[in-house]
Design a protein around this motif. Structure first.
Motif, short mmCIF file in Angstrom:
data_model
loop_
_atom_site.label_atom_id
_atom_site.label_comp_id
_atom_site.label_asym_id
_atom_site.label_seq_id
_atom_site.Cartn_x
_atom_site.Cartn_y
_atom_site.Cartn_z
N ALA A 201 0.87 -1.18 0.00
CA ALA A 201 0.00 0.00 0.00
C ALA A 201 0.90 1.23 0.00
N CYS A 202 0.35 2.36 -0.38
CA CYS A 202 1.15 3.58 -0.42
C CYS A 202 0.29 4.79 -0.10
N ASN A 203 0.91 5.81 0.49
CA ASN A 203 0.19 7.05 0.79
C ASN A 203 0.19 8.02 -0.38
N LEU A 204 0.94 7.69 -1.46
CA LEU A 204 0.94 8.52 -2.67
C LEU A 204 0.30 7.76 -3.84
N TYR B 266 13.85 1.76 0.73
CA TYR B 266 13.32 2.75 -0.22
C TYR B 266 12.10 3.41 0.39
N THR B 267 11.98 4.71 0.21
CA THR B 267 10.83 5.44 0.73
C THR B 267 10.57 6.67 -0.14
N ASN B 268 9.32 7.11 -0.16
CA ASN B 268 9.04 8.38 -0.85
C ASN B 268 9.34 9.58 0.05
N GLY B 269 9.65 9.33 1.33
CA GLY B 269 10.13 10.37 2.23
C GLY B 269 9.07 11.25 2.85
N THR B 270 7.83 11.18 2.39
CA THR B 270 6.80 12.09 2.88
C THR B 270 6.39 11.78 4.32
N LEU B 271 6.59 10.54 4.77
CA LEU B 271 6.24 10.15 6.14
C LEU B 271 7.46 10.12 7.06
N LEU C 158 19.48 4.60 2.99
CA LEU C 158 18.12 5.11 2.82
C LEU C 158 18.03 5.70 1.42
N ASN C 159 17.23 5.07 0.57
CA ASN C 159 17.02 5.56 -0.78
C ASN C 159 15.72 6.36 -0.84
N LEU C 160 15.84 7.59 -1.23
CA LEU C 160 14.67 8.46 -1.33
C LEU C 160 14.21 8.51 -2.78
N SER C 161 13.01 8.02 -3.01
CA SER C 161 12.43 8.03 -4.36
C SER C 161 11.75 9.37 -4.59
N VAL C 162 12.24 10.12 -5.59
CA VAL C 162 11.81 11.51 -5.73
C VAL C 162 11.93 11.96 -7.18
N GLU C 163 11.32 13.07 -7.50
CA GLU C 163 11.47 13.70 -8.81
C GLU C 163 12.56 14.77 -8.74
N PRO C 164 13.08 15.22 -9.88
CA PRO C 164 14.24 16.11 -9.87
C PRO C 164 14.01 17.53 -9.37
N ASP C 165 12.79 18.07 -9.47
CA ASP C 165 12.59 19.45 -9.02
C ASP C 165 11.16 19.63 -8.48
N ALA C 166 10.88 20.84 -8.00
CA ALA C 166 9.58 21.10 -7.36
C ALA C 166 8.41 20.89 -8.31
N GLU C 167 8.58 21.30 -9.57
CA GLU C 167 7.49 21.19 -10.54
C GLU C 167 7.13 19.73 -10.81
N THR C 168 8.13 18.89 -11.07
CA THR C 168 7.85 17.48 -11.36
C THR C 168 7.39 16.74 -10.11
N GLN D 169 9.08 20.56 1.74
CA GLN D 169 8.82 19.76 2.93
C GLN D 169 9.63 18.48 2.93
N LEU D 170 9.76 17.90 1.75
CA LEU D 170 10.55 16.67 1.62
C LEU D 170 12.00 16.93 2.01
N LYS D 171 12.55 18.03 1.58
CA LYS D 171 13.92 18.37 1.93
C LYS D 171 14.08 18.59 3.44
N GLU D 172 13.07 19.18 4.05
CA GLU D 172 13.11 19.35 5.50
C GLU D 172 13.16 18.00 6.20
N ASN D 173 12.37 17.05 5.71
CA ASN D 173 12.37 15.71 6.30
C ASN D 173 13.75 15.06 6.20
N ILE D 174 14.37 15.19 5.02
CA ILE D 174 15.67 14.56 4.82
C ILE D 174 16.75 15.24 5.67
N ALA D 175 16.68 16.54 5.76
CA ALA D 175 17.66 17.28 6.58
C ALA D 175 17.56 16.86 8.05
N ALA D 176 16.33 16.70 8.54
CA ALA D 176 16.12 16.28 9.93
C ALA D 176 16.64 14.86 10.15
#
Length: 333
Positions: free
Chosen positions: A69-72, A143-148, A165-175, A186-193
């Motif tokens: 299951a996934c939250n995205l 692997y995680t989408n990082g949002t949680l 920890l592999n973060l599955s993500v798109e290259p920029d804010a628009e994508t 917000q995703l970057k804040e999660n990774i920084a923390a």
């Protein structure tokens, strides 16, 4: 970089350049294989494939799906597969089944990737899973989408001996917004923390899927994520296309086993619907499964070009600029 690591990485890059026509595949291989002895295992698996032998010399890694299951609802993942996956198997793997899989992992397996088709952070015992893998002498990759990755979930994961920890993500804010519905800031804040609290042995990497909507933006990812991650890995988008040609590949010889929430075992990382299942570890010891007739018949069918229906439509995104992930060959008539 230690001399032993440099030697392995250099060897993997040379092999990947020859075999995949893509030296960057070395990063994927090294993530899962650190032991020199397993380099020999990988080499023998390739030789068995090239010699058309319906046998795998050995196994070096496992991919384990703790959550189906996934939250995205990414347009190329759950957004596309949800209708068929939502009732295909249990939403979560139970703890006893997880322990059985780890305890029965074939000799030689050195890494267990916690991922699959779902979001691992949805599992309430994810931290326990990482620690259990480490206690059994294997490296845990995730692997995680990082949002949680925040709050108690982040704190619990940060205290574990996670290898990568592999973060599955798109290259920029628009994508990120268009294809994942995710706020990049917000995703970057999660990774920084997480970076501020993680254990020293844990690497943080980006794992990106190259597809028609982001190909032109992949070159700027290093500037976008500089300082937050240790490495960037890019793989092509995989999907099912009715106009795909009949093709065979060496995935079943890669020395990797995939386990799903219901205990099904498959040698293919793209087997979303377990159509290539060779057995169920909840019903049968894993050693019997990997040495059983179902696995042997699957390998024989691949060599004859009689691939399962899923393989008939499996395609990776291949254009100039997109990396290759699988080496494919056309079966002999």
């Amino acid at each position: 970089m230690r001399p032993s690591e440099w030697i392995l990485r250099t060897g993997f890059r040379s092999a990947a350049r020859i075999f995949y026509r893509n030296a960057d595949q070395a990063d994927w291989i090294y993530e899962k294989v650190h032991r020199p002895g397993n380099v020999f295992v990988l080499g023998m698996n390739v030789l068995y494939y090239l010699a058309r032998r319906p046998k795998v010399y050995g196994f070096v890694s496992v991919v384990l799906e703790p959550v189906s299951a996934c939250n995205l609802r990414c347009v190329y993942c759950w957004g596309e597969l949800e209708e068929r996956l939502k009732d295909a198997r249990p939403k979560q793997m139970d703890w006893e089944l997880f322990q059985k899989i780890v305890d029965q992992a074939p000799k030689g397996v050195e890494s267990i990737t916690i991922g699959g088709q779902g979001e691992p952070l949805l599992h309430p015992r994810l931290g326990d899973m990482v620690e259990y893998v480490a206690k059994r002498g294997m490296r845990a990759i995730m692997y995680t989408n990082g949002t949680l990755l925040s709050g108690e979930r982040m704190e619990r994961l940060a205290e574990t001996p996670l290898s990568v920890l592999n973060l599955s993500v798109e290259p920029d804010a628009e994508t990120c917004r268009e294809f994942r519905g995710v706020d990049l800031a917000q995703l970057k804040e999660n990774i920084a923390a997480f970076r501020a609290r993680k254990q020293p042995m844990t690497d943080v990497k980006l794992s990106m899927v190259a597809h028609p909507g982001n190909l032109e933006k992949l070159g700027g990812v290093y500037d976008e994520w500089g300082g937050l991650v240790d490495a960037v890995k890019i793989s092509p988008q995989f999907g099912l296309r009715e106009d795909a040609r009949r093709v065979s590949c060496m995935e079943p010889w890669r020395g990797n086993l995939n386990f799903y929430t219901n205990g099904e075992v498959s040698p293919c990382c793209c087997d979303w619907f377990t159509e290539l299942s060779i057995g169920n570890v909840a019903e049968q010891p894993l050693d019997e499964i990997v040495h059983g007739e179902r696995y042997k018949r699957l390998l024989e069918n691949f060599l004859r070009g009689e691939v399962p229906n899923l393989c008939l439509y499996c395609r990776e995104f291949t254009v100039e600029g997109a990396p290759l992930r699988l080496r494919k060959r056309w079966p002999k008539p």
